[in-house]
Design a protein around this motif. Sequence first.
Motif, PDB file in Angstrom:
ATOM      1  N   ARG A 183       0.863  -1.179   0.000  1.00  0.00           N
ATOM      2  CA  ARG A 183       0.000   0.000   0.000  1.00  0.00           C
ATOM      3  C   ARG A 183       0.902   1.232   0.000  1.00  0.00           C
ATOM      4  O   ARG A 183       1.794   1.352   0.838  1.00  0.00           O
ATOM      5  CB  ARG A 183      -0.910   0.031   1.227  1.00  0.00           C
ATOM      6  CG  ARG A 183      -1.790  -1.206   1.393  1.00  0.00           C
ATOM      7  CD  ARG A 183      -2.432  -1.218   2.767  1.00  0.00           C
ATOM      8  NE  ARG A 183      -3.133  -2.457   3.030  1.00  0.00           N
ATOM      9  CZ  ARG A 183      -4.444  -2.599   2.937  1.00  0.00           C
ATOM     10  NH1 ARG A 183      -5.192  -1.562   2.579  1.00  0.00           N
ATOM     11  NH2 ARG A 183      -5.019  -3.752   3.202  1.00  0.00           N
ATOM     12  N   SER A 185       0.982   5.656  -0.840  1.00  0.00           N
ATOM     13  CA  SER A 185       0.326   6.919  -1.185  1.00  0.00           C
ATOM     14  C   SER A 185       1.353   8.044  -1.133  1.00  0.00           C
ATOM     15  O   SER A 185       2.269   8.032  -0.301  1.00  0.00           O
ATOM     16  CB  SER A 185      -0.838   7.220  -0.232  1.00  0.00           C
ATOM     17  OG  SER A 185      -0.371   7.428   1.084  1.00  0.00           O
ATOM     18  N   SER A 224      -1.154  13.990  -6.249  1.00  0.00           N
ATOM     19  CA  SER A 224      -1.442  12.960  -5.258  1.00  0.00           C
ATOM     20  C   SER A 224      -1.672  11.645  -5.985  1.00  0.00           C
ATOM     21  O   SER A 224      -2.228  11.620  -7.089  1.00  0.00           O
ATOM     22  CB  SER A 224      -2.669  13.327  -4.413  1.00  0.00           C
ATOM     23  OG  SER A 224      -3.832  13.377  -5.219  1.00  0.00           O
ATOM     24  N   SER A 226      -2.106   7.080  -5.215  1.00  0.00           N
ATOM     25  CA  SER A 226      -2.177   5.943  -4.306  1.00  0.00           C
ATOM     26  C   SER A 226      -2.057   4.663  -5.123  1.00  0.00           C
ATOM     27  O   SER A 226      -2.474   4.607  -6.289  1.00  0.00           O
ATOM     28  CB  SER A 226      -3.484   5.950  -3.506  1.00  0.00           C
ATOM     29  OG  SER A 226      -4.602   5.863  -4.375  1.00  0.00           O
ATOM     30  N   ARG A 228      -2.096   0.200  -4.751  1.00  0.00           N
ATOM     31  CA  ARG A 228      -2.284  -1.049  -3.994  1.00  0.00           C
ATOM     32  C   ARG A 228      -1.888  -2.201  -4.898  1.00  0.00           C
ATOM     33  O   ARG A 228      -2.448  -2.384  -5.978  1.00  0.00           O
ATOM     34  CB  ARG A 228      -3.740  -1.189  -3.539  1.00  0.00           C
ATOM     35  CG  ARG A 228      -4.051  -2.551  -2.867  1.00  0.00           C
ATOM     36  CD  ARG A 228      -3.721  -2.545  -1.426  1.00  0.00           C
ATOM     37  NE  ARG A 228      -3.889  -3.848  -0.783  1.00  0.00           N
ATOM     38  CZ  ARG A 228      -5.025  -4.267  -0.209  1.00  0.00           C
ATOM     39  NH1 ARG A 228      -6.103  -3.496  -0.243  1.00  0.00           N
ATOM     40  NH2 ARG A 228      -5.068  -5.441   0.401  1.00  0.00           N
TER      41      ARG A 228
END
Length: 242
Positions: A183, A185, A224, A226, A228
């Motif tokens: 994970r 970010s 920004s 993110s 996974r």
Amino acid sequence: MLGASVTANIDDNTAIYYNPGALGNIKETRLGFNANVYFLDVYFIENGAGEGINLSANVLDALPLLFSGSIQFKKAQNLTLSYLYMSRNKSRVRLEASTNYAVDFFENGTASEQYFASFTLDKELREEWIGIGFGFSLGKHLSIGFSPIVTVYNNNYLEVTDISLFSNLSQASSLLISQYDLRESRIAAIGVLLNVGATIKLEQNEIGISLTTPRVSLSSLSRSSSNRNRTVFNNIPGEEVN
């Protein structure tokens, strides 16, 4: 808005931050550096990566707080130019843990399987200010100034879990189960703000006033993201891996 008792008496490079109006009172070229040389952070999380697996980290780092300077022009003595770099916030912690042991996964009375697991947590936060200031002396009693400042904010987060189970029934071990989970970010935000100020010299007193505008975010320059990434391998028929 800062009080007069604070902003009126600034007579060094930090005026670009506290009251740019006081920059007009600086009549020479200067260079300044203010820093905390070292700081120590100690982290401990009991059972942070599972039962009996603690997470700990000792972080020793140097943090520059303020670097500033001012330039006085001979041909324009009523003008003072100043520059600023400030590290408003800086922190980073990286926690890691790993374990391996024999386990009786199939419950056949023999601990013939090998279990391996690792965990990583990495968090970083940085906030930096970069600015330039202009001070103008308008006679013996009044000076004004302003300083536009660019703010840069970064916040990064990473968490990785890696688990594997191997058979150990023969000399050649084989992978039975594996699970990898990442994970991540990242936030990078850029903004601008403006300081304006003035100082007034009276016969026995000096009055200063400073106003800072709210920070305006520059969305077109900010980013920004993110991510996974999770992969699972299962070599045991009829066994589900969550």
